[in-house]
Scaffold this active site. Structure first.
Site, PDB file in Angstrom:
ATOM      1  N   LYS A  76     -18.177 -56.092  56.340  1.00  0.00           N
ATOM      2  CA  LYS A  76     -19.042 -55.323  57.251  1.00  0.00           C
ATOM      3  C   LYS A  76     -18.133 -54.675  58.267  1.00  0.00           C
ATOM      4  O   LYS A  76     -17.306 -55.354  58.900  1.00  0.00           O
ATOM      5  CB  LYS A  76     -20.062 -56.218  57.963  1.00  0.00           C
ATOM      6  CG  LYS A  76     -20.909 -55.407  58.962  1.00  0.00           C
ATOM      7  CD  LYS A  76     -22.107 -56.166  59.478  1.00  0.00           C
ATOM      8  CE  LYS A  76     -21.810 -56.894  60.756  1.00  0.00           C
ATOM      9  NZ  LYS A  76     -23.053 -57.305  61.457  1.00  0.00           N
ATOM     10  N   GLN A 147     -32.550 -58.064  69.911  1.00  0.00           N
ATOM     11  CA  GLN A 147     -32.452 -59.143  68.927  1.00  0.00           C
ATOM     12  C   GLN A 147     -33.534 -60.211  69.122  1.00  0.00           C
ATOM     13  O   GLN A 147     -33.972 -60.844  68.161  1.00  0.00           O
ATOM     14  CB  GLN A 147     -31.040 -59.750  69.053  1.00  0.00           C
ATOM     15  CG  GLN A 147     -30.579 -60.593  67.924  1.00  0.00           C
ATOM     16  CD  GLN A 147     -30.582 -59.942  66.560  1.00  0.00           C
ATOM     17  OE1 GLN A 147     -30.019 -58.885  66.346  1.00  0.00           O
ATOM     18  NE2 GLN A 147     -31.256 -60.588  65.624  1.00  0.00           N
ATOM     19  N   GLY A 229     -26.458 -65.990  71.246  1.00  0.00           N
ATOM     20  CA  GLY A 229     -25.861 -64.822  71.907  1.00  0.00           C
ATOM     21  C   GLY A 229     -24.352 -64.869  71.999  1.00  0.00           C
ATOM     22  O   GLY A 229     -23.688 -63.835  72.034  1.00  0.00           O
ATOM     23  N   THR A 230     -23.777 -66.072  72.051  1.00  0.00           N
ATOM     24  CA  THR A 230     -22.337 -66.194  72.286  1.00  0.00           C
ATOM     25  C   THR A 230     -21.555 -66.006  70.985  1.00  0.00           C
ATOM     26  O   THR A 230     -21.551 -66.882  70.126  1.00  0.00           O
ATOM     27  CB  THR A 230     -22.022 -67.563  72.930  1.00  0.00           C
ATOM     28  OG1 THR A 230     -22.719 -67.623  74.165  1.00  0.00           O
ATOM     29  CG2 THR A 230     -20.540 -67.723  73.183  1.00  0.00           C
ATOM     30  N   LYS A 235     -17.953 -65.470  76.495  1.00  0.00           N
ATOM     31  CA  LYS A 235     -19.411 -65.492  76.643  1.00  0.00           C
ATOM     32  C   LYS A 235     -19.905 -66.936  76.750  1.00  0.00           C
ATOM     33  O   LYS A 235     -19.268 -67.852  76.214  1.00  0.00           O
ATOM     34  CB  LYS A 235     -20.083 -64.838  75.434  1.00  0.00           C
ATOM     35  CG  LYS A 235     -20.159 -63.317  75.499  1.00  0.00           C
ATOM     36  CD  LYS A 235     -20.956 -62.858  74.302  1.00  0.00           C
ATOM     37  CE  LYS A 235     -21.316 -61.426  74.299  1.00  0.00           C
ATOM     38  NZ  LYS A 235     -22.066 -61.084  73.073  1.00  0.00           N
ATOM     39  N   GLY A 301     -24.819 -70.592  66.646  1.00  0.00           N
ATOM     40  CA  GLY A 301     -24.866 -69.515  65.641  1.00  0.00           C
ATOM     41  C   GLY A 301     -23.958 -68.372  66.042  1.00  0.00           C
ATOM     42  O   GLY A 301     -24.326 -67.507  66.835  1.00  0.00           O
TER      43      GLY A 301
HETATM   44  P1  NAD Z   1     -29.575 -56.290  74.066  1.00  0.00           P
HETATM   45  O1  NAD Z   1     -28.576 -55.461  74.790  1.00  0.00           O
HETATM   46  O2  NAD Z   1     -30.735 -55.622  73.432  1.00  0.00           O
HETATM   47  O3  NAD Z   1     -30.142 -57.429  75.070  1.00  0.00           O
HETATM   48  C1  NAD Z   1     -29.255 -58.134  75.907  1.00  0.00           C
HETATM   49  C2  NAD Z   1     -29.897 -59.405  76.423  1.00  0.00           C
HETATM   50  O4  NAD Z   1     -28.948 -60.085  77.245  1.00  0.00           O
HETATM   51  C3  NAD Z   1     -31.093 -59.182  77.305  1.00  0.00           C
HETATM   52  O5  NAD Z   1     -31.914 -60.329  77.265  1.00  0.00           O
HETATM   53  C4  NAD Z   1     -30.475 -59.004  78.694  1.00  0.00           C
HETATM   54  O6  NAD Z   1     -31.381 -59.295  79.725  1.00  0.00           O
HETATM   55  C5  NAD Z   1     -29.378 -60.038  78.620  1.00  0.00           C
HETATM   56  N1  NAD Z   1     -28.191 -59.718  79.425  1.00  0.00           N
HETATM   57  C6  NAD Z   1     -27.527 -58.537  79.491  1.00  0.00           C
HETATM   58  N2  NAD Z   1     -26.458 -58.654  80.299  1.00  0.00           N
HETATM   59  C7  NAD Z   1     -26.449 -59.934  80.743  1.00  0.00           C
HETATM   60  C8  NAD Z   1     -25.597 -60.671  81.611  1.00  0.00           C
HETATM   61  N3  NAD Z   1     -24.524 -60.119  82.169  1.00  0.00           N
HETATM   62  N4  NAD Z   1     -25.885 -61.981  81.826  1.00  0.00           N
HETATM   63  C9  NAD Z   1     -26.950 -62.565  81.246  1.00  0.00           C
HETATM   64  N5  NAD Z   1     -27.783 -61.910  80.402  1.00  0.00           N
HETATM   65  C10 NAD Z   1     -27.534 -60.615  80.174  1.00  0.00           C
HETATM   66  O7  NAD Z   1     -28.737 -57.134  73.006  1.00  0.00           O
HETATM   67  P2  NAD Z   1     -29.271 -57.854  71.692  1.00  0.00           P
HETATM   68  O8  NAD Z   1     -29.107 -56.942  70.536  1.00  0.00           O
HETATM   69  O9  NAD Z   1     -30.605 -58.450  71.954  1.00  0.00           O
HETATM   70  O10 NAD Z   1     -28.164 -59.000  71.507  1.00  0.00           O
HETATM   71  C11 NAD Z   1     -28.123 -60.080  72.409  1.00  0.00           C
HETATM   72  C12 NAD Z   1     -26.804 -60.809  72.247  1.00  0.00           C
HETATM   73  O11 NAD Z   1     -26.727 -61.385  70.948  1.00  0.00           O
HETATM   74  C13 NAD Z   1     -25.574 -59.917  72.385  1.00  0.00           C
HETATM   75  O12 NAD Z   1     -24.680 -60.541  73.263  1.00  0.00           O
HETATM   76  C14 NAD Z   1     -24.990 -59.840  70.984  1.00  0.00           C
HETATM   77  O13 NAD Z   1     -23.596 -59.730  70.990  1.00  0.00           O
HETATM   78  C15 NAD Z   1     -25.438 -61.177  70.400  1.00  0.00           C
HETATM   79  N6  NAD Z   1     -25.558 -61.183  68.938  1.00  0.00           N
HETATM   80  C16 NAD Z   1     -25.146 -62.287  68.275  1.00  0.00           C
HETATM   81  C17 NAD Z   1     -25.248 -62.350  66.898  1.00  0.00           C
HETATM   82  C18 NAD Z   1     -24.828 -63.580  66.161  1.00  0.00           C
HETATM   83  O14 NAD Z   1     -24.783 -63.558  64.926  1.00  0.00           O
HETATM   84  N7  NAD Z   1     -24.575 -64.668  66.828  1.00  0.00           N
HETATM   85  C19 NAD Z   1     -25.758 -61.252  66.183  1.00  0.00           C
HETATM   86  C20 NAD Z   1     -26.238 -60.153  66.903  1.00  0.00           C
HETATM   87  C21 NAD Z   1     -26.127 -60.115  68.291  1.00  0.00           C
END
Ligand code: NAD
Length: 330
Positions: A76, A147, A229-230, A235, A301
Protein backbone atom coordinates in the site's frame (compact mmCIF):
# COMPACT_ATOMS: atom_id res chain seq x y z
CA UNK A 1 7.23 -13.46 -27.19
CA UNK A 2 5.51 -16.51 -28.71
CA UNK A 3 6.51 -18.76 -25.81
CA UNK A 4 5.39 -16.35 -23.11
CA UNK A 5 2.23 -17.43 -21.28
CA UNK A 6 -0.88 -15.38 -22.00
CA UNK A 7 -1.61 -12.87 -19.25
CA UNK A 8 -4.97 -11.32 -18.64
CA UNK A 9 -3.40 -8.06 -17.56
CA UNK A 10 -3.97 -6.30 -14.31
CA UNK A 11 -7.27 -5.56 -12.64
CA UNK A 12 -8.18 -2.00 -11.64
CA UNK A 13 -10.70 -1.48 -8.87
CA UNK A 14 -11.62 2.11 -8.07
CA UNK A 15 -12.73 3.68 -4.79
CA UNK A 16 -16.45 3.60 -5.62
CA UNK A 17 -16.27 -0.09 -6.55
CA UNK A 18 -14.41 -0.93 -3.34
CA UNK A 19 -17.09 0.85 -1.35
CA UNK A 20 -19.86 -0.98 -3.20
CA UNK A 21 -18.20 -4.42 -3.11
CA UNK A 22 -16.38 -4.73 0.22
CA UNK A 23 -18.74 -4.79 3.17
CA UNK A 24 -17.97 -4.84 6.88
CA UNK A 25 -18.33 -8.63 7.07
CA UNK A 26 -15.88 -9.12 4.16
CA UNK A 27 -13.38 -6.83 5.87
CA UNK A 28 -13.86 -8.52 9.25
CA UNK A 29 -13.28 -11.98 7.80
CA UNK A 30 -10.23 -10.89 5.78
CA UNK A 31 -8.60 -9.07 8.71
CA UNK A 32 -9.34 -11.88 11.17
CA UNK A 33 -7.85 -14.44 8.77
CA UNK A 34 -4.67 -12.46 8.13
CA UNK A 35 -4.12 -11.78 11.86
CA UNK A 36 -4.39 -15.55 12.36
CA UNK A 37 -1.93 -16.20 9.53
CA UNK A 38 0.55 -13.67 11.00
CA UNK A 39 0.47 -15.42 14.39
CA UNK A 40 1.14 -18.79 12.73
CA UNK A 41 4.13 -17.37 10.86
CA UNK A 42 2.35 -17.76 7.52
CA UNK A 43 2.22 -14.02 6.76
CA UNK A 44 4.79 -11.27 7.22
CA UNK A 45 4.83 -7.48 7.14
CA UNK A 46 7.96 -5.89 5.67
CA UNK A 47 9.58 -2.81 7.23
CA UNK A 48 7.44 0.29 6.85
CA UNK A 49 8.80 3.33 5.00
CA UNK A 50 7.30 6.70 5.94
CA UNK A 51 9.01 9.95 4.99
CA UNK A 52 8.29 13.67 4.98
CA UNK A 53 8.85 14.51 1.31
CA UNK A 54 9.60 18.18 1.92
CA UNK A 55 6.74 19.24 -0.36
CA UNK A 56 3.09 20.09 0.37
CA UNK A 57 3.77 19.14 4.03
CA UNK A 58 3.14 15.57 2.87
CA UNK A 59 4.08 12.33 4.57
CA UNK A 60 4.54 9.54 2.04
CA UNK A 61 5.34 5.86 2.47
CA UNK A 62 4.87 2.15 1.84
CA UNK A 63 3.36 -0.68 3.86
CA UNK A 64 4.14 -4.03 2.33
CA UNK A 65 3.90 -7.72 3.12
CA UNK A 66 3.25 -11.26 1.99
CA UNK A 67 0.49 -13.59 3.13
CA UNK A 68 1.74 -17.01 2.06
CA UNK A 69 -1.41 -18.69 3.34
CA UNK A 70 -3.71 -16.46 1.29
CA UNK A 71 -1.16 -15.97 -1.56
CA UNK A 72 -1.42 -12.21 -1.29
CA UNK A 73 1.67 -10.14 -2.07
CA UNK A 74 1.72 -6.38 -2.39
CA UNK A 75 2.19 -2.88 -1.11
CA UNK A 76 0.00 0.00 0.00
CA UNK A 77 1.52 3.28 -1.03
CA UNK A 78 0.36 6.71 -0.03
CA UNK A 79 0.28 8.98 2.96
CA UNK A 80 -1.05 12.20 4.37
CA UNK A 81 -1.52 15.46 2.45
CA UNK A 82 -2.79 18.04 4.98
CA UNK A 83 -3.84 20.56 2.29
CA UNK A 84 -6.20 18.17 0.54
CA UNK A 85 -9.28 19.11 2.57
CA UNK A 86 -9.21 22.60 0.98
CA UNK A 87 -9.23 20.94 -2.45
CA UNK A 88 -12.25 18.80 -1.57
CA UNK A 89 -10.11 15.67 -1.20
CA UNK A 90 -9.41 13.34 1.74
CA UNK A 91 -6.13 14.13 3.52
CA UNK A 92 -5.20 10.43 3.68
CA UNK A 93 -4.54 9.05 0.18
CA UNK A 94 -3.48 5.53 -0.70
CA UNK A 95 -3.45 2.91 -3.44
CA UNK A 96 -2.81 -0.82 -3.11
CA UNK A 97 -0.68 -2.70 -5.64
CA UNK A 98 -1.09 -6.50 -5.63
CA UNK A 99 1.42 -8.79 -7.34
CA UNK A 100 1.12 -12.41 -8.47
CA UNK A 101 3.33 -14.24 -5.90
CA UNK A 102 4.11 -16.94 -8.49
CA UNK A 103 5.42 -14.59 -11.19
CA UNK A 104 5.90 -11.13 -9.67
CA UNK A 105 3.58 -9.63 -12.25
CA UNK A 106 1.39 -6.72 -11.21
CA UNK A 107 -2.06 -8.27 -10.70
CA UNK A 108 -4.23 -5.45 -9.35
CA UNK A 109 -4.41 -1.74 -8.61
CA UNK A 110 -6.97 -1.04 -5.91
CA UNK A 111 -8.09 2.28 -4.40
CA UNK A 112 -6.98 2.29 -0.76
CA UNK A 113 -8.89 5.12 0.93
CA UNK A 114 -12.21 3.44 1.75
CA UNK A 115 -10.41 0.13 2.34
CA UNK A 116 -8.12 1.72 4.96
CA UNK A 117 -11.16 2.94 6.87
CA UNK A 118 -13.02 -0.35 6.69
CA UNK A 119 -9.99 -2.51 7.55
CA UNK A 120 -9.17 -0.31 10.57
CA UNK A 121 -12.76 -0.66 11.77
CA UNK A 122 -12.55 -4.40 11.21
CA UNK A 123 -9.44 -4.54 13.38
CA UNK A 124 -11.11 -3.12 16.50
CA UNK A 125 -14.22 -5.20 15.71
CA UNK A 126 -12.11 -8.39 15.61
CA UNK A 127 -10.63 -7.43 18.98
CA UNK A 128 -14.11 -6.88 20.46
CA UNK A 129 -15.35 -10.18 19.03
CA UNK A 130 -12.49 -12.09 20.66
CA UNK A 131 -11.77 -10.13 23.84
CA UNK A 132 -14.78 -8.14 25.10
CA UNK A 133 -17.14 -9.57 27.69
CA UNK A 134 -20.10 -11.27 26.04
CA UNK A 135 -22.50 -9.21 28.19
CA UNK A 136 -21.00 -5.82 27.20
CA UNK A 137 -23.81 -3.26 26.97
CA UNK A 138 -22.24 0.21 26.77
CA UNK A 139 -19.84 1.23 24.01
CA UNK A 140 -17.57 4.21 24.71
CA UNK A 141 -16.14 6.21 21.82
CA UNK A 142 -13.15 8.52 22.28
CA UNK A 143 -12.76 10.37 18.99
CA UNK A 144 -15.25 11.72 16.49
CA UNK A 145 -13.36 12.15 13.21
CA UNK A 146 -13.65 10.38 9.86
CA UNK A 147 -12.53 7.01 11.17
CA UNK A 148 -14.73 6.99 14.29
CA UNK A 149 -17.93 6.40 12.29
CA UNK A 150 -16.45 3.28 10.68
CA UNK A 151 -15.25 1.99 14.07
CA UNK A 152 -18.69 2.54 15.59
CA UNK A 153 -20.56 0.74 12.81
CA UNK A 154 -18.26 -2.30 12.94
CA UNK A 155 -18.21 -2.44 16.76
CA UNK A 156 -21.99 -2.26 17.00
CA UNK A 157 -22.23 -5.59 15.18
CA UNK A 158 -20.10 -7.45 17.73
CA UNK A 159 -22.18 -7.22 20.92
CA UNK A 160 -25.76 -6.38 21.92
CA UNK A 161 -24.90 -2.80 22.85
CA UNK A 162 -27.71 -0.77 24.38
CA UNK A 163 -26.04 2.65 24.42
CA UNK A 164 -23.10 4.67 23.08
CA UNK A 165 -21.29 7.19 25.28
CA UNK A 166 -18.73 9.47 23.65
CA UNK A 167 -16.13 12.10 24.34
CA UNK A 168 -13.97 14.04 21.91
CA UNK A 169 -11.37 16.78 22.45
CA UNK A 170 -13.32 18.80 19.88
CA UNK A 171 -16.92 18.42 21.13
CA UNK A 172 -18.37 20.15 18.06
CA UNK A 173 -17.50 16.98 16.08
CA UNK A 174 -19.68 14.69 18.23
CA UNK A 175 -23.11 15.25 16.60
CA UNK A 176 -21.98 13.51 13.38
CA UNK A 177 -21.01 10.43 15.38
CA UNK A 178 -24.29 10.71 17.30
CA UNK A 179 -26.17 10.62 13.99
CA UNK A 180 -24.51 7.28 13.14
CA UNK A 181 -25.46 5.85 16.55
CA UNK A 182 -29.02 7.03 16.01
CA UNK A 183 -29.08 5.39 12.58
CA UNK A 184 -27.99 2.16 14.29
CA UNK A 185 -30.80 2.51 16.82
CA UNK A 186 -28.43 3.18 19.73
CA UNK A 187 -29.05 5.99 22.25
CA UNK A 188 -26.06 8.38 22.19
CA UNK A 189 -24.79 10.50 25.06
CA UNK A 190 -21.91 12.99 25.14
CA UNK A 191 -20.14 12.53 28.48
CA UNK A 192 -16.95 13.51 30.31
CA UNK A 193 -13.90 11.25 30.09
CA UNK A 194 -14.47 10.04 33.68
CA UNK A 195 -18.14 9.27 32.97
CA UNK A 196 -17.15 7.39 29.84
CA UNK A 197 -14.73 5.20 31.82
CA UNK A 198 -17.32 4.58 34.54
CA UNK A 199 -20.02 3.48 32.09
CA UNK A 200 -18.34 1.81 29.13
CA UNK A 201 -17.84 -1.96 28.88
CA UNK A 202 -15.97 -1.52 25.58
CA UNK A 203 -13.98 1.60 24.65
CA UNK A 204 -12.55 2.53 21.26
CA UNK A 205 -10.02 5.36 21.07
CA UNK A 206 -9.54 6.80 17.59
CA UNK A 207 -7.93 10.24 17.79
CA UNK A 208 -4.70 11.94 16.72
CA UNK A 209 -3.72 12.60 20.34
CA UNK A 210 -0.16 13.02 21.62
CA UNK A 211 -1.20 12.99 25.29
CA UNK A 212 -3.24 10.53 27.32
CA UNK A 213 -6.99 11.09 27.14
CA UNK A 214 -8.00 8.24 29.49
CA UNK A 215 -6.45 7.57 32.90
CA UNK A 216 -6.11 4.24 34.68
CA UNK A 217 -8.37 5.09 37.63
CA UNK A 218 -11.31 5.96 35.37
CA UNK A 219 -11.60 2.49 33.81
CA UNK A 220 -13.78 -0.16 35.45
CA UNK A 221 -12.85 -3.85 35.78
CA UNK A 222 -13.85 -6.06 32.85
CA UNK A 223 -13.53 -3.31 30.22
CA UNK A 224 -12.11 -4.00 26.78
CA UNK A 225 -10.23 -1.06 25.25
CA UNK A 226 -9.29 -0.91 21.58
CA UNK A 227 -6.64 1.78 21.06
CA UNK A 228 -6.70 2.57 17.36
CA UNK A 229 -5.38 6.11 16.89
CA UNK A 230 -1.75 5.63 17.90
CA UNK A 231 0.15 4.55 14.80
CA UNK A 232 3.25 6.76 14.98
CA UNK A 233 6.09 7.38 17.41
CA UNK A 234 5.07 10.02 19.96
CA UNK A 235 1.31 9.59 19.65
CA UNK A 236 -0.59 8.52 22.77
CA UNK A 237 -4.26 8.08 23.66
CA UNK A 238 -4.25 6.41 27.07
CA UNK A 239 -2.18 6.64 30.25
CA UNK A 240 0.90 4.38 30.18
CA UNK A 241 -0.06 3.17 33.68
CA UNK A 242 -3.40 2.02 32.26
CA UNK A 243 -1.68 0.07 29.47
CA UNK A 244 0.65 -1.56 32.03
CA UNK A 245 -2.33 -2.58 34.19
CA UNK A 246 -4.12 -4.40 31.34
CA UNK A 247 -3.64 -7.62 29.44
CA UNK A 248 -2.26 -6.32 26.16
CA UNK A 249 -3.00 -7.74 22.72
CA UNK A 250 -1.96 -6.30 19.38
CA UNK A 251 -1.98 -6.82 15.64
CA UNK A 252 1.84 -6.90 15.53
CA UNK A 253 4.16 -6.80 18.54
CA UNK A 254 7.02 -5.06 16.67
CA UNK A 255 4.75 -2.12 15.81
CA UNK A 256 3.01 -2.10 19.19
CA UNK A 257 6.26 -1.45 21.07
CA UNK A 258 7.65 1.10 18.60
CA UNK A 259 4.75 3.10 17.12
CA UNK A 260 1.68 1.75 18.94
CA UNK A 261 -0.01 2.60 22.22
CA UNK A 262 2.36 0.30 24.14
CA UNK A 263 5.42 2.38 23.16
CA UNK A 264 5.14 4.61 26.26
CA UNK A 265 4.70 1.84 28.85
CA UNK A 266 7.57 -0.02 27.19
CA UNK A 267 9.77 3.11 27.28
CA UNK A 268 9.11 3.73 30.97
CA UNK A 269 9.67 0.03 31.80
CA UNK A 270 6.21 -0.70 33.22
CA UNK A 271 5.44 -3.15 30.39
CA UNK A 272 7.66 -5.73 28.74
CA UNK A 273 7.38 -7.06 25.21
CA UNK A 274 6.76 -10.63 26.39
CA UNK A 275 3.48 -9.46 27.99
CA UNK A 276 2.04 -8.44 24.62
CA UNK A 277 0.13 -11.14 22.73
CA UNK A 278 -0.64 -11.07 19.02
CA UNK A 279 -4.42 -11.25 18.65
CA UNK A 280 -3.86 -13.90 15.99
CA UNK A 281 -2.88 -16.29 18.78
CA UNK A 282 -6.36 -15.83 20.28
CA UNK A 283 -7.98 -16.21 16.85
CA UNK A 284 -6.03 -19.45 16.29
CA UNK A 285 -6.94 -20.80 19.74
CA UNK A 286 -3.30 -20.78 20.92
CA UNK A 287 -4.10 -18.18 23.63
CA UNK A 288 -7.33 -18.21 25.67
CA UNK A 289 -7.85 -14.42 25.40
CA UNK A 290 -9.81 -12.89 28.30
CA UNK A 291 -9.26 -14.94 31.45
CA UNK A 292 -11.90 -13.46 33.77
CA UNK A 293 -14.87 -11.09 33.85
CA UNK A 294 -12.80 -8.57 35.82
CA UNK A 295 -9.74 -8.51 33.60
CA UNK A 296 -9.14 -5.32 31.60
CA UNK A 297 -8.07 -6.23 28.07
CA UNK A 298 -6.42 -3.75 25.71
CA UNK A 299 -5.96 -4.14 21.96
CA UNK A 300 -3.18 -2.03 20.48
CA UNK A 301 -4.31 -1.71 16.86
CA UNK A 302 -1.34 -0.19 15.07
CA UNK A 303 -2.44 -0.96 11.49
CA UNK A 304 -0.37 -3.33 9.36
CA UNK A 305 0.11 -3.53 5.61
CA UNK A 306 -1.22 -7.08 5.49
CA UNK A 307 -4.65 -5.78 6.53
CA UNK A 308 -4.65 -3.49 3.49
CA UNK A 309 -3.54 -6.25 1.17
CA UNK A 310 -6.17 -8.62 2.59
CA UNK A 311 -9.10 -6.29 1.94
CA UNK A 312 -7.69 -5.18 -1.44
CA UNK A 313 -7.49 -8.78 -2.57
CA UNK A 314 -11.14 -9.24 -1.56
CA UNK A 315 -12.04 -6.17 -3.65
CA UNK A 316 -10.12 -7.49 -6.68
CA UNK A 317 -11.68 -10.95 -6.35
CA UNK A 318 -15.24 -9.64 -5.99
CA UNK A 319 -14.79 -7.25 -8.93
CA UNK A 320 -13.54 -10.13 -11.07
CA UNK A 321 -16.36 -12.45 -9.96
CA UNK A 322 -18.89 -9.75 -10.76
CA UNK A 323 -17.29 -9.05 -14.10
CA UNK A 324 -16.98 -5.35 -13.28
CA UNK A 325 -13.17 -5.30 -13.07
CA UNK A 326 -11.37 -3.09 -15.60
CA UNK A 327 -8.40 -4.85 -17.18
CA UNK A 328 -5.25 -3.26 -18.53
CA UNK A 329 -2.13 -4.90 -19.94
CA UNK A 330 1.20 -3.27 -19.23
P1 NAD B 1 -9.65 12.87 11.66
O1 NAD B 1 -8.68 13.95 11.33
O2 NAD B 1 -10.88 12.74 10.85
O3 NAD B 1 -10.08 13.00 13.22
C1 NAD B 1 -9.10 13.26 14.20
C2 NAD B 1 -9.62 12.92 15.58
O4 NAD B 1 -8.58 13.19 16.52
C3 NAD B 1 -10.79 13.75 16.03
O5 NAD B 1 -11.52 13.03 17.00
C4 NAD B 1 -10.12 14.98 16.65
O6 NAD B 1 -10.95 15.63 17.58
C5 NAD B 1 -8.95 14.32 17.34
N1 NAD B 1 -7.76 15.17 17.45
C6 NAD B 1 -7.19 15.92 16.48
N2 NAD B 1 -6.08 16.52 16.96
C7 NAD B 1 -5.95 16.12 18.25
C8 NAD B 1 -5.00 16.39 19.27
N3 NAD B 1 -3.95 17.17 19.07
N4 NAD B 1 -5.18 15.78 20.48
C9 NAD B 1 -6.22 14.96 20.70
N5 NAD B 1 -7.14 14.66 19.75
C10 NAD B 1 -7.00 15.24 18.55
O7 NAD B 1 -8.80 11.52 11.63
P2 NAD B 1 -9.33 10.03 11.48
O8 NAD B 1 -9.29 9.64 10.05
O9 NAD B 1 -10.60 9.88 12.23
O10 NAD B 1 -8.15 9.21 12.19
C11 NAD B 1 -7.98 9.30 13.59
C12 NAD B 1 -6.62 8.75 13.96
O11 NAD B 1 -6.56 7.36 13.65
C13 NAD B 1 -5.46 9.40 13.21
O12 NAD B 1 -4.48 9.75 14.15
C14 NAD B 1 -4.95 8.33 12.27
O13 NAD B 1 -3.57 8.41 12.06
C15 NAD B 1 -5.31 7.06 13.04
N6 NAD B 1 -5.50 5.88 12.19
C16 NAD B 1 -5.03 4.69 12.65
C17 NAD B 1 -5.19 3.54 11.89
C18 NAD B 1 -4.71 2.23 12.40
O14 NAD B 1 -4.73 1.24 11.65
N7 NAD B 1 -4.35 2.12 13.65
C19 NAD B 1 -5.82 3.62 10.64
C20 NAD B 1 -6.35 4.84 10.22
C21 NAD B 1 -6.18 5.98 11.00
Amino acid sequence: MKDMPETQGLVIVGEAECERLVGRKDAFDAVEAVFGAMAKGDAWNFPVVREAIGYADALYGFKSGFDKAGKVLGVKSGGYWPGNMDKGLTNHQSTVFLFDPDTGQLAALVGGNYLTAVRTAASSAVSIAHLARKDAKVLGMVGAGHQSQFQLRAAAEQRDFEKVVAWNPHPEMLPKLGAVAEELGLPFEAVTQEQLGAQADVIITITSAFEPLLMKDWIKPGTHIACMGTDTKGKQEVDAALVAATTVFTDEVAQSISIGEAQHAIAEGSLTEDRITPIGAVINGAHPGRSSDDEITLFDGTGVGLQDLAVASVAARLAEEEGSAKRVSL
